[in-house]
Motif scaffolding. Structure first.
Motif, mmCIF file in Angstrom:
data_model
loop_
_atom_site.group_PDB
_atom_site.id
_atom_site.type_symbol
_atom_site.label_atom_id
_atom_site.label_comp_id
_atom_site.label_asym_id
_atom_site.label_seq_id
_atom_site.Cartn_x
_atom_site.Cartn_y
_atom_site.Cartn_z
ATOM 1 N N SER A 179 0.867 -1.176 0.000
ATOM 2 C CA SER A 179 0.000 0.000 0.000
ATOM 3 C C SER A 179 0.905 1.227 0.000
ATOM 4 N N GLY A 180 0.346 2.368 -0.263
ATOM 5 C CA GLY A 180 1.116 3.604 -0.218
ATOM 6 C C GLY A 180 1.691 3.854 1.164
ATOM 7 N N ILE A 181 0.937 3.524 2.192
ATOM 8 C CA ILE A 181 1.403 3.702 3.570
ATOM 9 C C ILE A 181 2.580 2.775 3.851
ATOM 10 N N GLU A 182 2.493 1.526 3.389
ATOM 11 C CA GLU A 182 3.603 0.590 3.582
ATOM 12 C C GLU A 182 4.855 1.078 2.850
ATOM 13 N N LEU A 183 4.670 1.602 1.653
ATOM 14 C CA LEU A 183 5.795 2.145 0.897
ATOM 15 C C LEU A 183 6.397 3.347 1.629
ATOM 16 N N LEU A 184 5.553 4.218 2.150
ATOM 17 C CA LEU A 184 6.039 5.371 2.897
ATOM 18 C C LEU A 184 6.846 4.925 4.119
ATOM 19 N N ARG A 185 6.388 3.896 4.807
ATOM 20 C CA ARG A 185 7.141 3.364 5.958
ATOM 21 C C ARG A 185 8.534 2.874 5.533
ATOM 22 N N LYS A 186 8.582 2.151 4.419
ATOM 23 C CA LYS A 186 9.870 1.653 3.925
ATOM 24 C C LYS A 186 10.793 2.807 3.533
ATOM 25 N N ILE A 244 14.561 4.084 5.351
ATOM 26 C CA ILE A 244 15.813 4.348 4.640
ATOM 27 C C ILE A 244 16.271 5.792 4.845
ATOM 28 N N ASP A 245 15.344 6.738 4.707
ATOM 29 C CA ASP A 245 15.708 8.160 4.802
ATOM 30 C C ASP A 245 14.510 8.956 5.300
ATOM 31 N N LYS A 246 14.611 9.482 6.492
ATOM 32 C CA LYS A 246 13.513 10.245 7.091
ATOM 33 C C LYS A 246 13.380 11.648 6.502
ATOM 34 N N ASN A 247 14.334 12.074 5.689
ATOM 35 C CA ASN A 247 14.318 13.423 5.140
ATOM 36 C C ASN A 247 13.778 13.519 3.720
ATOM 37 N N VAL A 248 13.306 12.413 3.165
ATOM 38 C CA VAL A 248 12.742 12.421 1.819
ATOM 39 C C VAL A 248 11.366 13.081 1.857
ATOM 40 N N TYR A 249 11.111 13.985 0.905
ATOM 41 C CA TYR A 249 9.793 14.612 0.809
ATOM 42 C C TYR A 249 8.857 13.680 0.048
ATOM 43 N N SER A 295 1.316 11.425 9.831
ATOM 44 C CA SER A 295 2.118 11.113 11.020
ATOM 45 C C SER A 295 3.457 10.485 10.631
ATOM 46 N N LEU A 296 3.510 9.856 9.455
ATOM 47 C CA LEU A 296 4.762 9.285 8.969
ATOM 48 C C LEU A 296 5.623 10.314 8.236
ATOM 49 N N GLY A 297 5.119 11.542 8.128
ATOM 50 C CA GLY A 297 5.930 12.609 7.545
ATOM 51 C C GLY A 297 5.632 12.951 6.105
ATOM 52 N N ALA A 298 4.504 12.491 5.568
ATOM 53 C CA ALA A 298 4.154 12.890 4.210
ATOM 54 C C ALA A 298 3.941 14.403 4.174
ATOM 55 N N LEU A 299 4.390 15.035 3.104
ATOM 56 C CA LEU A 299 4.202 16.470 2.959
ATOM 57 C C LEU A 299 2.730 16.801 2.725
ATOM 58 N N HIS A 300 2.041 15.958 1.991
ATOM 59 C CA HIS A 300 0.615 16.158 1.743
ATOM 60 C C HIS A 300 -0.003 14.842 1.277
ATOM 61 N N TYR A 301 -1.312 14.743 1.380
ATOM 62 C CA TYR A 301 -2.066 13.566 0.971
ATOM 63 C C TYR A 301 -3.178 14.044 0.051
ATOM 64 N N PHE A 302 -3.123 13.645 -1.200
ATOM 65 C CA PHE A 302 -4.108 14.062 -2.190
ATOM 66 C C PHE A 302 -4.981 12.895 -2.604
ATOM 67 N N TYR A 303 -6.232 13.195 -2.827
ATOM 68 C CA TYR A 303 -7.104 12.244 -3.500
ATOM 69 C C TYR A 303 -7.007 12.541 -4.983
ATOM 70 N N LYS A 304 -7.003 11.533 -5.801
ATOM 71 C CA LYS A 304 -6.791 11.729 -7.239
ATOM 72 C C LYS A 304 -7.863 12.592 -7.879
ATOM 73 N N SER A 305 -8.951 12.836 -7.176
ATOM 74 C CA SER A 305 -9.988 13.712 -7.726
ATOM 75 C C SER A 305 -9.600 15.186 -7.612
ATOM 76 N N HIS A 306 -8.563 15.503 -6.811
ATOM 77 C CA HIS A 306 -8.107 16.890 -6.699
ATOM 78 C C HIS A 306 -7.516 17.355 -8.018
ATOM 79 N N SER A 307 -7.491 18.642 -8.202
ATOM 80 C CA SER A 307 -6.965 19.191 -9.448
ATOM 81 C C SER A 307 -5.447 19.020 -9.519
ATOM 82 N N THR A 308 -4.938 18.951 -10.730
ATOM 83 C CA THR A 308 -3.489 18.852 -10.901
ATOM 84 C C THR A 308 -2.811 20.156 -10.487
#
Length: 72
Positions: free
Chosen positions: A7-14, A18-23, A42-55
């Protein structure tokens, strides 16, 4: 890019292991049925978008990351 084994969350954890400073910006196809937004933030994502949001909204955060990287 769809994730087939993680999942995206699992990927973010991985990534954070490796590097806590990656955006990271997480995008999700569906709304947040399981609290993924809170977990991603809480895992440090800069933002969380739903794909329905505008580009354009996504572009704002990509520009923000770009400016953060050029300051380093």
């Amino acid at each position: 890019m769809p994730l087939s084994e993680l999942s995206g969350i699992e990927l973010l954890r991985k990534i954070r292991d490796i590097d806590k400073n990656v955006y990271c910006i997480i995008t999700a196809h569906w709304t947040d049925p399981k609290g993924s937004y809170q977990e991603a933030m809480s895992l440090g994502a800069l933002h969380y978008f739903y794909k329905s949001h505008s580009t354009e909204a996504l572009d704002v955060y990509i520009d923000k990351i770009s400016s953060l990287l050029t300051r380093q």
